[in-house]
Motif scaffolding. Structure first.
Motif, PDB file in Angstrom:
ATOM      1  N   LEU A 162      62.632  -9.514  42.157  1.00 23.41           N
ATOM      2  CA  LEU A 162      62.642  -8.229  42.842  1.00 23.41           C
ATOM      3  C   LEU A 162      63.817  -8.178  43.811  1.00 23.41           C
ATOM      4  N   ALA A 216      41.188  -9.986  65.405  1.00 26.32           N
ATOM      5  CA  ALA A 216      42.172  -9.769  64.339  1.00 26.32           C
ATOM      6  C   ALA A 216      43.374 -10.678  64.540  1.00 26.32           C
ATOM      7  N   LEU A 240      49.116 -15.683  54.284  1.00 22.77           N
ATOM      8  CA  LEU A 240      49.739 -14.371  54.348  1.00 22.77           C
ATOM      9  C   LEU A 240      51.221 -14.436  54.018  1.00 22.77           C
ATOM     10  N   LEU A 241      51.729 -15.653  53.923  1.00 19.12           N
ATOM     11  CA  LEU A 241      53.146 -15.821  53.681  1.00 19.12           C
ATOM     12  C   LEU A 241      53.489 -15.176  52.347  1.00 19.12           C
ATOM     13  N   TYR A 242      54.308 -14.119  52.422  1.00 15.71           N
ATOM     14  CA  TYR A 242      54.623 -13.399  51.194  1.00 15.71           C
ATOM     15  C   TYR A 242      55.628 -14.191  50.369  1.00 15.71           C
ATOM     16  N   PHE A 243      56.636 -14.788  51.007  1.00 18.40           N
ATOM     17  CA  PHE A 243      57.552 -15.647  50.252  1.00 18.40           C
ATOM     18  C   PHE A 243      58.021 -16.832  51.089  1.00 18.40           C
ATOM     19  N   TYR A 244      58.427 -17.889  50.413  1.00 16.62           N
ATOM     20  CA  TYR A 244      58.994 -19.065  51.071  1.00 16.62           C
ATOM     21  C   TYR A 244      60.518 -18.939  51.078  1.00 16.62           C
ATOM     22  N   LEU A 297      44.516 -13.388  61.810  1.00 16.82           N
ATOM     23  CA  LEU A 297      45.842 -13.320  61.180  1.00 16.82           C
ATOM     24  C   LEU A 297      46.625 -14.601  61.420  1.00 16.82           C
ATOM     25  N   LYS A 334      65.512  -7.030  47.287  1.00 18.71           N
ATOM     26  CA  LYS A 334      65.098  -6.652  48.639  1.00 18.71           C
ATOM     27  C   LYS A 334      66.313  -5.984  49.257  1.00 18.71           C
ATOM     28  N   VAL A 388      37.981  -6.579  69.158  1.00 23.88           N
ATOM     29  CA  VAL A 388      38.392  -6.543  67.749  1.00 23.88           C
ATOM     30  C   VAL A 388      39.865  -6.926  67.617  1.00 23.88           C
ATOM     31  N   ARG A 414      56.335 -17.359  45.677  1.00 25.00           N
ATOM     32  CA  ARG A 414      57.553 -16.550  45.737  1.00 25.00           C
ATOM     33  C   ARG A 414      58.575 -17.228  46.630  1.00 25.00           C
TER      34      ARG A 414
END
Lengths: 62, 147, 245
Positions: free
Chosen positions: B120, B22, B33-37, B26, B122, B18, B54
């Motif tokens: 937002l 995974a 999955l890239l949260y921001f550039y 991933l 950070k 597993v 983002r």
């Protein structure tokens, strides 16, 4: 530091106190639920044991 | 092999199996999955041109402009290699300031500006009392001045 | 050498020992909590950036740490139960789940309340937040799976497999902030390197972390005792000791 200043938390009072309050409630609740679960299980076990003892007497009335 | 050893092997294989699956999954979805550039990604044209995404970076010192009485703010976002100009109208979070890391969500405008719908703040993992922060800052400035 | 291990695993022995251990965990936990909360709310200075809002760290980080630690403990206990067919280990795993789920809820909710004033949002689909939410679903799934079986032994085995498989999510939660771009910052306290929090601010955090671990241990003692009673209801030792008390 005076009390009202402390309670004010620099303007973040609703955020800070709600976090601490919720944590306290959940922690106390977890402890309470654990105690209650054990108490119920103990009562159940005692009733079962008493029933078993009575049945043994009924089968063997000497 | 005893039954117990067989069960041990089975549990071990299960975790490894597993885990590998995974890791592959991933890796394959890394892009999604890239949260921001970063501003460099945007400059290189890696960011989507037609949809919302983002972008994250640091607000360049001295770049923040907001005319008095207006909600329309502009600032430059940088990753110290490339810059992106951001336009935003709305409420900024408490931690927003120049030199602060932020993440903005929005779209690229035809002119190359990034029009944000949401900004937002950070923050990093460092926590210290204000006087320590002041001392650090002064030290930093002294070192920078001495060079 | 393994004698103590088998002795400990015998239900009557474990039932008695857990009852003896519990006060030694509960009272120190409560004392440390009082010290830690006083340290965090009163003695620690406000942060240079986040001001007093940073004090949420003292409840957020211990809850989040426990949510991961409890999962690892649950998975290890489930594996021991599966491999050695040990009833006590399954009882421990089953007892961990609701506690871990509550710590996860606390981590998510306090994080959300902290995120609003600092980041500017209650929730973002950031890798750390998303993987922590998956952790909550793993706990809930584990409990739902157990509840769907009438037979305890079958529930133990089926749920153990879910607990073991789900352990891959633990390193994902822990390292999500390093592997991917995320809104959530990196870890502030570390075992291997210097911590990123000033000393005057870090000690209440460490005290509260220890307090949470001990408190969890105290509740776990009660829960495991309850589980033992459930599993041993047809045995002679239980009937004897129940009649005595």
């Amino acid at each position: 530091m005076n009390l009202s200043e402390f309670l004010h938390m620099g303007g973040y009072a609703p955020y800070v106190w709600s976090c601490y309050g919720l944590t306290a409630i959940v922690l106390v609740g977890m402890e309470w639920a654990g105690r209650r679960q054990l108490q119920l299980a103990q009562e159940k076990a005692r009733r079962r044991a008493q029933m078993g003892a009575q049945m043994a007497v009924a089968e063997n009335p000497s | 092999m005893t039954a117990r050893q067989r069960r041990m092997l089975l549990v071990g294989l299960m975790v490894i199996g597993v885990g590998t699956a995974a890791a592959f999954a991933l890796n394959a979805f890394q892009e999604n999955l890239l949260y921001f550039y970063s501003p460099s990604d945007v400059s290189a044209g890696k960011a989507p041109a037609d949809r919302t995404f983002r972008v994250g970076g640091m607000v360049t010192e001295g770049s923040f402009q907001r005319p008095a009485g207006s909600m329309e703010a502009t600032f430059i976002l940088t990753d110290f290699a490339h810059n992106v100009k951001v336009r935003y109208s709305g409420v900024l979070p408490d931690l927003f300031r120049e030199g602060q890391g932020i993440v903005a969500r929005g779209k690229l405008a035809p002119g190359g500006d990034f029009v944000a719908e949401e900004v937002l703040a950070k923050h990093d993992e460092n926590y210290m009392p204000p006087d320590v922060a002041d001392t650090l800052k002064k030290q930093h400035q002294k070192e920078a001045g001495g060079q | 050498m393994w004698l103590w291990f088998y002795q400990l695993a015998s239900p009557p022995h474990a039932y008695r020992l857990l009852g003896l251990w519990r006060p030694w965990l509960l009272w120190p936990a409560i004392a440390l909590m009082v010290i830690g909360v006083y340290g965090g709310l009163v003695m620690a200075p406000a942060d240079y950036q986040q001001k007093d809002a940073f004090r949420i760290i003292y409840v957020h980080v211990p809850s989040a740490s426990l949510s991961l630690m409890v999962y690892v403990m649950m998975a290890v206990a489930a594996a021991i139960g599966l491999i050695w067919r040990m009833k006590l280990a399954h009882a421990v795993a089953a007892s961990c789940a609701p506690l871990g789920a509550w710590f996860t809820v606390l981590a998510l909710v306090t994080g959300s309340i902290w995120g609003k004033p600092m980041w500017g949002t209650w929730w973002e689909w950031d890798p750390r937040l998303t993987s922590e939410l998956i952790l909550l679903f793993l706990y809930l799934g584990y409990m739902a799976l157990r509840a769907s079986f009438d037979d305890i032994q079958r529930a133990d085995r089926a749920s153990a497999i879910l607990a073991i498989v789900g352990v891959v999510n633990v390193p994902i939660v822990k390292y999500s902030v390093e592997w991917w771009n995320s809104l959530h910052q990196g870890p502030s306290i570390s075992v291997t390197s210097k911590s990123a929090i000033a000393g005057s601010m870090v000690w209440p955090l460490l005290v509260l972390l220890l307090a949470f671990v001990l408190y969890f241990g105290a509740i776990l003692c009660n829960r495991v005792r309850g589980e033992i009673l459930l599993r041993e209801r047809n045995t002679a030792w239980l009937a004897e000791s129940s009649l005595k008390s």
